[in-house]
Design a protein around this motif. Structure first.
Motif, PDB file in Angstrom:
ATOM      1  N   ARG A 154      -0.304   5.378  11.415  1.00  0.00           N
ATOM      2  CA  ARG A 154       0.251   4.309  10.580  1.00  0.00           C
ATOM      3  C   ARG A 154       1.762   4.380  10.737  1.00  0.00           C
ATOM      4  O   ARG A 154       2.356   5.461  10.664  1.00  0.00           O
ATOM      5  CB  ARG A 154      -0.161   4.489   9.131  1.00  0.00           C
ATOM      6  CG  ARG A 154       0.369   3.423   8.203  1.00  0.00           C
ATOM      7  CD  ARG A 154      -0.112   3.527   6.754  1.00  0.00           C
ATOM      8  NE  ARG A 154      -0.285   4.867   6.239  1.00  0.00           N
ATOM      9  CZ  ARG A 154      -1.463   5.495   6.064  1.00  0.00           C
ATOM     10  NH1 ARG A 154      -2.597   4.890   6.384  1.00  0.00           N
ATOM     11  NH2 ARG A 154      -1.533   6.708   5.581  1.00  0.00           N
ATOM     12  N   ILE A 155       2.382   3.225  10.949  1.00  0.00           N
ATOM     13  CA  ILE A 155       3.819   3.129  11.162  1.00  0.00           C
ATOM     14  C   ILE A 155       4.384   2.282  10.026  1.00  0.00           C
ATOM     15  O   ILE A 155       4.085   1.092   9.928  1.00  0.00           O
ATOM     16  CB  ILE A 155       4.123   2.487  12.524  1.00  0.00           C
ATOM     17  CG1 ILE A 155       3.438   3.293  13.641  1.00  0.00           C
ATOM     18  CG2 ILE A 155       5.613   2.376  12.755  1.00  0.00           C
ATOM     19  CD1 ILE A 155       3.160   2.503  14.891  1.00  0.00           C
ATOM     20  N   THR A 156       5.163   2.905   9.167  1.00  0.00           N
ATOM     21  CA  THR A 156       5.738   2.204   8.021  1.00  0.00           C
ATOM     22  C   THR A 156       7.156   1.782   8.370  1.00  0.00           C
ATOM     23  O   THR A 156       7.988   2.610   8.762  1.00  0.00           O
ATOM     24  CB  THR A 156       5.720   3.092   6.770  1.00  0.00           C
ATOM     25  OG1 THR A 156       4.371   3.529   6.544  1.00  0.00           O
ATOM     26  CG2 THR A 156       6.211   2.334   5.555  1.00  0.00           C
ATOM     27  N   GLY A 185       7.105  -3.948   6.581  1.00  0.00           N
ATOM     28  CA  GLY A 185       5.645  -3.924   6.601  1.00  0.00           C
ATOM     29  C   GLY A 185       5.099  -2.683   7.274  1.00  0.00           C
ATOM     30  O   GLY A 185       5.785  -1.668   7.390  1.00  0.00           O
ATOM     31  N   GLU A 186       3.871  -2.809   7.740  1.00  0.00           N
ATOM     32  CA  GLU A 186       3.170  -1.677   8.312  1.00  0.00           C
ATOM     33  C   GLU A 186       2.492  -2.078   9.614  1.00  0.00           C
ATOM     34  O   GLU A 186       1.909  -3.152   9.717  1.00  0.00           O
ATOM     35  CB  GLU A 186       2.125  -1.192   7.311  1.00  0.00           C
ATOM     36  CG  GLU A 186       1.705   0.233   7.486  1.00  0.00           C
ATOM     37  CD  GLU A 186       0.870   0.698   6.302  1.00  0.00           C
ATOM     38  OE1 GLU A 186       1.457   1.256   5.358  1.00  0.00           O
ATOM     39  OE2 GLU A 186      -0.348   0.487   6.325  1.00  0.00           O
ATOM     40  N   THR A 197       0.077  -0.344  13.081  1.00  0.00           N
ATOM     41  CA  THR A 197      -0.831   0.748  13.427  1.00  0.00           C
ATOM     42  C   THR A 197      -0.777   0.992  14.927  1.00  0.00           C
ATOM     43  O   THR A 197      -0.354   0.130  15.705  1.00  0.00           O
ATOM     44  CB  THR A 197      -2.287   0.444  13.013  1.00  0.00           C
ATOM     45  OG1 THR A 197      -2.734  -0.716  13.718  1.00  0.00           O
ATOM     46  CG2 THR A 197      -2.420   0.258  11.524  1.00  0.00           C
ATOM     47  N   THR A 223       9.782  10.859   9.798  1.00  0.00           N
ATOM     48  CA  THR A 223      10.605   9.717   9.404  1.00  0.00           C
ATOM     49  C   THR A 223      11.828   9.737  10.298  1.00  0.00           C
ATOM     50  O   THR A 223      12.554  10.742  10.342  1.00  0.00           O
ATOM     51  CB  THR A 223      10.990   9.784   7.921  1.00  0.00           C
ATOM     52  OG1 THR A 223       9.785   9.744   7.142  1.00  0.00           O
ATOM     53  CG2 THR A 223      11.871   8.610   7.528  1.00  0.00           C
ATOM     54  N   GLY A 282       0.740  -5.120  14.407  1.00  0.00           N
ATOM     55  CA  GLY A 282       2.090  -5.129  13.853  1.00  0.00           C
ATOM     56  C   GLY A 282       3.219  -5.039  14.858  1.00  0.00           C
ATOM     57  O   GLY A 282       4.349  -4.728  14.481  1.00  0.00           O
ATOM     58  N   THR A 329       8.564   5.455   9.495  1.00  0.00           N
ATOM     59  CA  THR A 329       7.739   6.648   9.252  1.00  0.00           C
ATOM     60  C   THR A 329       6.471   6.530  10.064  1.00  0.00           C
ATOM     61  O   THR A 329       5.800   5.498  10.029  1.00  0.00           O
ATOM     62  CB  THR A 329       7.421   6.822   7.759  1.00  0.00           C
ATOM     63  OG1 THR A 329       8.647   6.962   7.036  1.00  0.00           O
ATOM     64  CG2 THR A 329       6.551   8.040   7.512  1.00  0.00           C
ATOM     65  N   ALA A 358      -3.269   8.273  10.435  1.00  0.00           N
ATOM     66  CA  ALA A 358      -3.955   7.285   9.596  1.00  0.00           C
ATOM     67  C   ALA A 358      -5.296   7.848   9.135  1.00  0.00           C
ATOM     68  O   ALA A 358      -5.870   8.701   9.734  1.00  0.00           O
ATOM     69  CB  ALA A 358      -4.173   6.003  10.379  1.00  0.00           C
TER      70      ALA A 358
END
Length: 119
Positions: free
Chosen positions: A4-6, A10-11, A13, A32, A101, A115, A119
């Motif tokens: 998961r890429i924050t 947004g986010e 994957t 991060t 994304g 970050t 997942a």
């Protein structure tokens, strides 16, 4: 391994491949990082430590690829084809692929914080 890429907007994957470099990256997650934009085609940021397993390099990228650039210890997310897909020596190490994304990564700005976590 799924990640998961924050991002600030947004986010996203992705998937990290099962390779020596991929397993090494996976072992240090979560991370991060402060990311920047390069050539309006990639978002890159330095990892806290160099990856040791960088033997299999390639000298071209694909849109959606997650890679490692050893000279500056950068993880790289390629988001656009600018007409030249070539990468200079020593090339990049393929780590994985963005699965959702990619547009959010492209629009995340310069600089921004990202970050990356399992997942």
């Amino acid at each position: 391994m799924n990640i998961r890429i924050t991002l600030p907007n947004g986010e996203a994957t992705g998937e990290i491949i099962d390779s020596p470099a991929g397993r090494e990256l996976s072992s240090v997650l979560p991370l991060t990082l402060t990311m920047g934009d390069l050539f309006e085609r990639e978002k890159m940021g330095p990892l806290p430590e160099a990856l040791a397993n960088v033997a299999d390099t390639v000298e071209a990228y694909t849109v959606g690829q997650i890679a490692y650039w050893a000279p500056s210890q950068d993880i790289v997310f390629f988001y656009a084809d600018t007409g030249d897909l070539s990468i200079p020596e020593p090339g990049i190490v393929h780590l994985g692929t963005i699965t959702t994304g990619l547009d959010l990564i492209a629009a995340a700005g310069d600089p921004f914080t990202m970050t990356i976590e399992k997942a």
